[in-house]
Enzyme design. Structure first.
Site, PDB file in Angstrom:
ATOM      1  CB  CYS B 245      -0.964  -0.012   1.179  1.00 28.60           C
ATOM      2  SG  CYS B 245      -0.193  -0.177   2.801  1.00 28.60           S
ATOM      3  NE  ARG B 250      -3.642   2.517   2.682  1.00 30.05           N
ATOM      4  CZ  ARG B 250      -3.648   3.460   1.745  1.00 30.05           C
ATOM      5  NH1 ARG B 250      -4.789   3.797   1.171  1.00 30.05           N
ATOM      6  NH2 ARG B 250      -2.546   4.063   1.373  1.00 30.05           N
TER       7      ARG B 250
END
Lengths: 166, 289
Positions: B245, B250
């Protein structure tokens, strides 16, 4: 008018940064947080501020809130509103739809308590990175974006009051 | 859906329900750990008995861009009173985004008894369960940590480049605007962004939160997850996969989904992610969708 002089961050080749004078109540709050180097002190102060959060009154805003009032980049689904006052200034208030949006609630209280009644021209001088000066350096990029989005929305409301295009 | 067993996960035991947590609040063999993006949340109220593990203060190296080392992990586990036999149950805000990040870091040190509370803070709160501001104080343990092992589940830039050159699969879990290169970084914070926009060549874009039921913050069923990752993007459990990410938080959520819920055996998280790749000289980049 008293004010804290804050240097707005700029690229290094842009020359000396402009001096920003904060509205008095906001100046006092920024100064108070500057005296809190301890992370826990700052966190507890912000939680106390968030406890004062009250959503925008129904005579100003009702659900579903208009998209034009949505705070950009805020994952706490915050919305900002302004009621014009007789002297041409604005009274700011917010709605925060995410019950876990406690930082957004704290920021909403700070903006509404320190910028309501301030001339819109002076509201526009508040730097967008204000949240980092209050919340400290531990904010994630996403959280910073959301809180700065609240400042952007306040700017937008002030520009609208002045009849300037956004 | 609250019945984790019925969702068809390959490793359902990695998840526990809020009911399970409520029944184990006094269990000395269980340590509930809250990990959030918002630093105000834990002090404002948390699950009774839960300790906080903060991603910036506790999991990151305080000087280098890296994670804590064996000594740091040992100190962390001793502080929260955890032993090698303690079951660590993570939960947090943002659909357990930061909880899975902490989970991933704990796996670097091989602590096997780790779980995620399905639904995180959101579900606990929506169910009207108790929160407290009381911060527990557990007796320090004598936890002895292993050395950190980055080889299994962490990818570094040279490995990613070799992975790209070999035509292997990547999953970019950022937003579509980040994936296409439309957005580089947020205003006024260019140091948290990258000089170039786009994505690593060959990556499939699956924003991380697609794995979540947004109403309750719970993970989608295996059928729904397979429809996304396999039906839409053509991933296979036999693929060697790297997820990334912006800084690897994430993508740890997607790493968790692919590894445990869908049972893919070879998934690594590239925590250098776009803040590294988008600043590297000479590496290949693709723009657009």
């Amino acid at each position: 008018m008293s004010g804290t002089m804050l240097a707005r961050p700029r690229p290094c080749e842009a020359g000396p940064p402009p001096i920003v004078v904060l509205p008095e109540k906001l100046e006092n709050l920024v100064a108070a947080f500057a005296l809190m180097p301890d992370r826990q002190d700052r966190i507890h102060a912000l939680i106390s501020i968030a406890d004062r959060f009250r959503p925008a009154p129904p005579d100003l805003a009702t659900k579903p809130y208009p998209e034009e009032h949505r705070v950009p980049a805020c994952e706490s689904e915050a919305y900002g509103f302004a009621r014009p006052l007789e002297d041409g200034s604005l009274e700011f208030s917010f709605a925060v739809e995410n019950p876990q949006g406690i930082s957004a609630m704290a920021m909403a209280v700070i903006l509404s308590e320190t910028l309501s009644g301030v001339p819109p021209e002076q509201v526009l001088e508040v730097p967008r990175d204000l949240p980092n000066r209050i919340f400290g350096p531990e904010l994630s990029m996403g959280k910073s974006m959301g809180l700065m989005g609240m400042v952007s929305l306040v700017h937008s409301l002030a520009r609208r009051q002045l009849g300037r295009p956004n | 859906m609250s019945n984790i067993e019925a969702r068809g996960y390959v490793h359902p035991d990695v998840l526990v329900s809020s009911d399970w947590v409520a029944a184990h609040l006094q269990d000395p063999g269980v340590r509930i750990v809250e990990s959030n993006e918002d630093p105000l949340l834990y002090p404002s109220g948390h699950i009774p008995g839960a300790v906080e593990v903060d991603w910036t203060r506790d999991l990151n190296h305080q000087v280098r861009r890296d994670y804590l080392d064996r000594t740091g992990f040992e100190a962390l586990m001793r502080r929260i009173g955890a032993t090698a036999d303690t079951t660590i149950v993570f939960y947090g805000d943002k659909n357990n985004w930061w909880a899975t990040y902490a989970f991933w870091v704990f796996q670097l040190f091989g602590h096997q008894k780790t779980r995620i509370m399905d639904g995180g803070r959101l579900k606990w709160q929506k169910e009207g369960r108790e929160f407290t501001k009381d911060v527990p104080n557990y007796a320090a343990s004598g936890y002895v940590a292993r050395d950190r092992d980055d080889s299994r589940i962490r990818a570094f830039r040279d490995q990613v480049l070799a992975h790209v050159n070999a035509g292997k699969r990547l999953v970019d879990v950022r937003s579509p605007a980040e994936f296409t290169g439309e957005r580089l970084h947020m205003d006024e914070y260019p140091n948290e962004g990258a000089l170039r926009g786009g994505h690593i060549p060959g990556a499939a874009n699956v924003p991380w939160a697609r794995a979540i039921d947004p109403d309750w913050g719970t993970f989608k069923t295996s059928g729904d997850l397979r429809a996304i990752y396999e039906g839409e993007k053509g991933l296979k459990s036999s693929d060697d996969i790297i997820a990334y990410c912006r800084i690897g938080e994430r993508s740890s959520h997607t790493w968790f989904v692919l590894t445990y819920l869908l049972g893919y055996p070879s998934v690594r998280n590239y925590d250098g992610s776009w803040t590294e790749w988008g600043n590297l000289v000479g590496v290949p980049i693709e723009k657009g969708a």
